[in-house]
Design an enzyme around this catalytic site. Sequence first.
Site: not given
Length: 147
Positions: A22, A41, A47, A49, A86-87, A134
């Site tokens: 994100h 961020c 980046h 998480h 996811d991903h 996170e």
Amino acid sequence: MKQTAAIKLVEITRREEFSASHRLHDPSLSDEENVELYGACNNLYGHGHNYALEVCVRGEVPASGMVMDLNVLQGILAEEVVSKMDHKHLNHDVDFLQGLVTTAENIAIALYELLEPLINEHEGCELSCLRVYESAANFVEYRGASS
Ligand code: NI
């Protein structure tokens, strides 16, 4: 001896994990203001998480002995959350996050509002709490809108 019917509410929790990228960026602010507010961020290409989600469902224990079948809850989270996040890049790929700054706080509210009707339609079940991690150290918790 007078008997009073005590209400015994039990809360069950399912935890799911997913990885996603994100970028924290508010389009109503200038690029400079975004860097000032979000720092690293705000990195242009995002980046990642390793997220975790905990969903708590509250209810009385019926004859089945289960507030809610945890396999059913797992199925809802797999279909509605994990398969969609996811991903993925949360800013671009996830329809229910569009237009939001993808902080854990905003993700928690969006997921709560997405999941609440799907969980509460099960008899006696109420979504009571949702947590978005996170990282192992940083998480947020949402318990629904207060009236
Ligand atoms: Ni981040």
